[in-house]
Enzyme design. Structure first.
Site, PDB file in Angstrom:
ATOM      1  N   GLY A  14       0.824  -1.246   0.037  1.00 33.66           N
ATOM      2  CA  GLY A  14       0.113  -0.095  -0.225  1.00 33.66           C
ATOM      3  C   GLY A  14       0.755   1.334  -0.050  1.00 33.66           C
ATOM      4  O   GLY A  14       0.563   2.137   0.533  1.00 33.66           O
ATOM      5  N   ARG A  48      -1.150  -1.855  -6.127  1.00 34.44           N
ATOM      6  CA  ARG A  48      -2.049  -2.611  -7.196  1.00 34.44           C
ATOM      7  C   ARG A  48      -2.322  -1.939  -8.403  1.00 34.44           C
ATOM      8  O   ARG A  48      -2.334  -2.748  -9.268  1.00 34.44           O
ATOM      9  CB  ARG A  48      -3.380  -2.648  -6.345  1.00 34.44           C
ATOM     10  CG  ARG A  48      -3.492  -3.749  -5.313  1.00 34.44           C
ATOM     11  CD  ARG A  48      -4.643  -4.467  -4.944  1.00 34.44           C
ATOM     12  NE  ARG A  48      -5.591  -3.403  -4.204  1.00 34.44           N
ATOM     13  CZ  ARG A  48      -6.597  -3.791  -3.768  1.00 34.44           C
ATOM     14  NH1 ARG A  48      -7.161  -5.048  -4.090  1.00 34.44           N
ATOM     15  NH2 ARG A  48      -7.073  -3.046  -2.784  1.00 34.44           N
ATOM     16  N   LYS A 130      -2.000  -0.179  13.753  1.00 27.27           N
ATOM     17  CA  LYS A 130      -3.317  -0.546  14.435  1.00 27.27           C
ATOM     18  C   LYS A 130      -4.156  -0.112  13.180  1.00 27.27           C
ATOM     19  O   LYS A 130      -4.029   0.405  12.286  1.00 27.27           O
ATOM     20  CB  LYS A 130      -3.186   0.326  15.584  1.00 27.27           C
ATOM     21  CG  LYS A 130      -3.474   1.964  15.359  1.00 27.27           C
ATOM     22  CD  LYS A 130      -3.464   2.408  16.671  1.00 27.27           C
ATOM     23  CE  LYS A 130      -3.723   3.964  16.684  1.00 27.27           C
ATOM     24  NZ  LYS A 130      -4.950   4.460  15.806  1.00 27.27           N
ATOM     25  N   HIS A 160       2.961   4.456  17.581  1.00 29.47           N
ATOM     26  CA  HIS A 160       4.026   5.561  17.661  1.00 29.47           C
ATOM     27  C   HIS A 160       4.021   6.642  18.668  1.00 29.47           C
ATOM     28  O   HIS A 160       5.154   7.209  18.757  1.00 29.47           O
ATOM     29  CB  HIS A 160       3.841   6.097  16.244  1.00 29.47           C
ATOM     30  CG  HIS A 160       2.826   7.334  16.127  1.00 29.47           C
ATOM     31  ND1 HIS A 160       1.446   6.799  16.140  1.00 29.47           N
ATOM     32  CD2 HIS A 160       2.832   8.706  16.003  1.00 29.47           C
ATOM     33  CE1 HIS A 160       0.708   8.014  15.900  1.00 29.47           C
ATOM     34  NE2 HIS A 160       1.529   8.987  15.731  1.00 29.47           N
ATOM     35  N   LYS A 164       7.499   8.301  20.728  1.00 29.51           N
ATOM     36  CA  LYS A 164       7.862   9.814  20.801  1.00 29.51           C
ATOM     37  C   LYS A 164       8.757   9.891  21.966  1.00 29.51           C
ATOM     38  O   LYS A 164       8.990   9.424  22.994  1.00 29.51           O
ATOM     39  CB  LYS A 164       6.674  10.510  21.133  1.00 29.51           C
ATOM     40  CG  LYS A 164       5.676  10.385  20.049  1.00 29.51           C
ATOM     41  CD  LYS A 164       4.347  11.385  20.309  1.00 29.51           C
ATOM     42  CE  LYS A 164       3.431  11.096  19.202  1.00 29.51           C
ATOM     43  NZ  LYS A 164       3.306  12.199  17.894  1.00 29.51           N
ATOM     44  N   GLU A 198      -6.346  16.933  20.089  1.00 31.10           N
ATOM     45  CA  GLU A 198      -5.977  16.957  18.724  1.00 31.10           C
ATOM     46  C   GLU A 198      -7.030  18.381  18.238  1.00 31.10           C
ATOM     47  O   GLU A 198      -8.172  18.542  18.572  1.00 31.10           O
ATOM     48  CB  GLU A 198      -6.329  16.088  17.742  1.00 31.10           C
ATOM     49  CG  GLU A 198      -5.204  14.975  18.091  1.00 31.10           C
ATOM     50  CD  GLU A 198      -5.582  13.958  17.028  1.00 31.10           C
ATOM     51  OE1 GLU A 198      -4.805  13.912  16.025  1.00 31.10           O
ATOM     52  OE2 GLU A 198      -6.538  13.135  17.170  1.00 31.10           O
ATOM     53  N   HIS A 222      -2.823   4.712  22.175  1.00 29.05           N
ATOM     54  CA  HIS A 222      -1.756   5.502  22.765  1.00 29.05           C
ATOM     55  C   HIS A 222      -2.260   5.819  24.241  1.00 29.05           C
ATOM     56  O   HIS A 222      -1.176   6.217  24.937  1.00 29.05           O
ATOM     57  CB  HIS A 222      -1.991   7.059  21.935  1.00 29.05           C
ATOM     58  CG  HIS A 222      -2.121   6.661  20.455  1.00 29.05           C
ATOM     59  ND1 HIS A 222      -1.238   5.666  19.818  1.00 29.05           N
ATOM     60  CD2 HIS A 222      -2.472   7.311  19.505  1.00 29.05           C
ATOM     61  CE1 HIS A 222      -1.303   5.657  18.682  1.00 29.05           C
ATOM     62  NE2 HIS A 222      -2.064   6.728  18.198  1.00 29.05           N
ATOM     63  N   LYS A 307     -10.782  15.254  18.976  1.00 24.04           N
ATOM     64  CA  LYS A 307     -10.623  15.915  17.914  1.00 24.04           C
ATOM     65  C   LYS A 307     -11.268  17.287  17.853  1.00 24.04           C
ATOM     66  O   LYS A 307     -12.339  17.573  18.430  1.00 24.04           O
ATOM     67  CB  LYS A 307     -10.901  15.158  16.756  1.00 24.04           C
ATOM     68  CG  LYS A 307      -9.990  13.732  16.572  1.00 24.04           C
ATOM     69  CD  LYS A 307      -9.812  13.176  15.103  1.00 24.04           C
ATOM     70  CE  LYS A 307      -9.275  11.956  15.007  1.00 24.04           C
ATOM     71  NZ  LYS A 307      -7.906  12.109  15.030  1.00 24.04           N
TER      72      LYS A 307
HETATM   73  C1  BG6 Z   1      -3.200   8.027  15.010  1.00 19.00           C
HETATM   74  C2  BG6 Z   1      -4.841   8.102  14.938  1.00 19.00           C
HETATM   75  O1  BG6 Z   1      -2.921   6.812  15.517  1.00 19.00           O
HETATM   76  O2  BG6 Z   1      -2.346   9.009  15.637  1.00 19.00           O
HETATM   77  C3  BG6 Z   1      -5.141   9.552  14.477  1.00 19.00           C
HETATM   78  O3  BG6 Z   1      -5.262   7.161  14.143  1.00 19.00           O
HETATM   79  C4  BG6 Z   1      -4.464  10.587  15.023  1.00 19.00           C
HETATM   80  O4  BG6 Z   1      -6.448   9.780  14.594  1.00 19.00           O
HETATM   81  C5  BG6 Z   1      -2.952  10.435  15.110  1.00 19.00           C
HETATM   82  O5  BG6 Z   1      -4.739  11.790  14.421  1.00 19.00           O
HETATM   83  C6  BG6 Z   1      -2.256  11.425  16.114  1.00 19.00           C
HETATM   84  O6  BG6 Z   1      -0.762  11.422  15.902  1.00 19.00           O
HETATM   85  P1  BG6 Z   1       0.329  12.548  16.060  1.00 19.00           P
HETATM   86  O7  BG6 Z   1       1.710  11.756  16.002  1.00 19.00           O
HETATM   87  O8  BG6 Z   1       0.098  13.511  15.100  1.00 19.00           O
HETATM   88  O9  BG6 Z   1      -0.192  13.114  17.402  1.00 19.00           O
END
Ligand code: BG6
Length: 432
Positions: A14, A48, A130, A160, A164, A198, A222, A307
């Site tokens: 992908g 693809r 995920k 991720h 950090k 966010e 997270h 969000k």
């Molecule tokens: C992702 C979520 O795992 O993390 C997203 O699926 C989210 O919805 C993102 O916006 C936030 O990551 P970061 O590193 O920008 O804070």
């Protein structure tokens, strides 16, 4: 430290997708240009549809041009894996990592096809994004089925946030400073809040978000991982990274969610953006956890995410108890932005009166370090090295679903608060 990474081919399923372009390729480009690390990386993008290398790379990632190839392949067709296998033999790297930037339902068929053709021996690894299931039962199925083809130590599940820089620092900071190490328990701490706020909305990803929602997207992964890092028992040697993962798991296994503490919200305009007029999917979620660990009993741990809020902020707030003679302190472990640590202290307000004033003692990474590596850079480097600490183990994934499953079982029953874009998290929490 070994700065030389073993020769690796990274296969990206992908490759034209959002995850690959936004996170993976820029991180690869940084790693390959870094003077701190020597990486012999070959990248094989699988798509693809027919697409040229230069259509995938942009100004930020153009430097990958020479080590980048694209292979057109329908990854749903088992017979196409023979060609992939031959290609990997030609590339001749010591190890191959398969990265998945594909929809969740495409993951298991690829894993099974890789296994069927023998691309699952010890020199093959999976680097997975995920969601790891959508509830306890589906997570268990995904883990079991993947486990039939690949061993646990070949599977690297990305969260991720664990990578950090400030998140990595939590265990080190708490374990190395006597000021905090010995007061890190329910005798001195009143409550803890972990927030992932966010400013962005769903950014056109309505289809994905409709199947996800804030609880599954951020709380299950997270937020619970940040909570586990905060609550886990510090390792005797703070750099013994092999100890961190089992300790995070031990912390997670002590946690329970309080069903009466749930707040669910949705920003106004979400339904139109997602194209689902009667959507009940939450873009804001808060829940309080309690721990059965004797060190943490009685300390509420509030997880909050949303969000389209007023700001972007990820931080852990630790509220110390007031004593008979002294004031309460607040410690903030700021994961992003402005990574750092802030401690609110009480001092005498200058002047003729005898007044106390609260002031921050603030350490900001940017003051001392030129650049913090992006979480995805760390994720790739550690997957290549085979260091599992920054990844979620299958047991951690299951433990986190176990915490949330009682809430998911009655998720529809919780009322949905509609909030205004740009609202403060506190406003949403306080609204009736
Ligand atoms: C992702 C979520 O795992 O993390 C997203 O699926 C989210 O919805 C993102 O916006 C936030 O990551 P970061 O590193 O920008 O804070």
């Amino acid at each position: 430290m070994n700065n030389e990474l073993s020769a690796t081919t990274l296969v990206i399923f992908g490759v034209t997708g959002d995850l690959s372009r936004r996170y993976l390729l820029p991180a690869l480009s940084e790693i390959c240009q870094s003077s701190e690390i020597r990486a012999e990386l070959k990248i094989l993008g699988v798509s693809r549809r027919e697409v040229a290398v230069l259509d995938i790379l942009d100004d930020k990632t153009r430097s990958l041009d020479e080590q980048f190839q694209v292979m057109q392949m329908d990854y749903q067709q088992p017979q196409e894996y023979q060609e992939l296998s031959e290609k990997l033999t030609q590339l001749g790297s010591a190890q191959t990592i398969f990265y998945f930037a594909v929809p969740p339902e495409a993951v298991l068929p690829i894993v099974n096809n890789l296994g069927a053709i023998g691309l699952n021996t010890a020199q093959h690894k999976l680097l997975m994004e995920k969601p790891f299931g959508t509830d306890m039962a589906s997570a268990r199925t995904l883990i079991e089925e993947t486990g039939r083809q690949f061993k646990e130590d070949q599977i690297f599940r990305i969260d991720h946030y664990l990578a950090k820089e400030m998140a990595q620092n939590i265990a080190v900071f708490l374990g190395s400073n006597v000021l905090f190490r010995d007061v890190w328990n329910n005798r001195f701490i009143e409550k803890i809040e972990v927030a992932v706020e966010e400013q962005i909305g769903i950014e056109g990803r309505g289809k994905f978000y409709e199947q996800t929602g804030a609880l599954r997207d951020i709380v299950q992964s997270h937020l619970l991982q940040l909570a586990a890092l905060t609550l886990m028992e510090p390792c005797p040697d703070v750099f013994d990274m092999s100890e961190v993962r089992p300790r995070r798991l031990a912390a997670l296994r002590q946690l329970k969610a309080d069903p009466a503490s749930v707040v669910k919200g949705q920003y106004d305009g979400y339904k139109e953006e997602a194209g689902v007029p009667d959507s009940a999917v939450e873009t804001f979620a808060a829940v309080t956890l309690t721990s059965a660990d004797p060190n943490w009993q009685g300390v509420p741990i509030r997880l909050i995410t949303g969000k389209n809020l007023d700001k972007r902020l990820t931080e852990i707030r630790v509220y110390f108890k007031k004593s008979q003679s002294a004031q309460a302190n607040l410690l903030r472990l700021r994961v992003q932005p402005k990574e750092g640590i802030e401690l609110e202290l009480w001092v005498k307000k200058p002047g003729y009166e005898q007044d106390l004033q609260k002031l921050p003692l603030d350490f900001n990474y940017q003051q001392y370090f030129d650049r913090l590596p992006d979480a995805y850079e760390q994720v790739i480097v550690d997957a290549v090295r085979g260091r599992a600490n920054l990844f979620a183990s299958s047991e951690e994934v299951l433990a986190s679903w176990e915490i949330l499953q009682p809430l998911l079982d009655r998720w529809q029953d919780y009322p949905l608060k509609i909030y205004k874009s740009g609202d403060l998290a506190e406003t949403i929490l306080a609204a009736q």
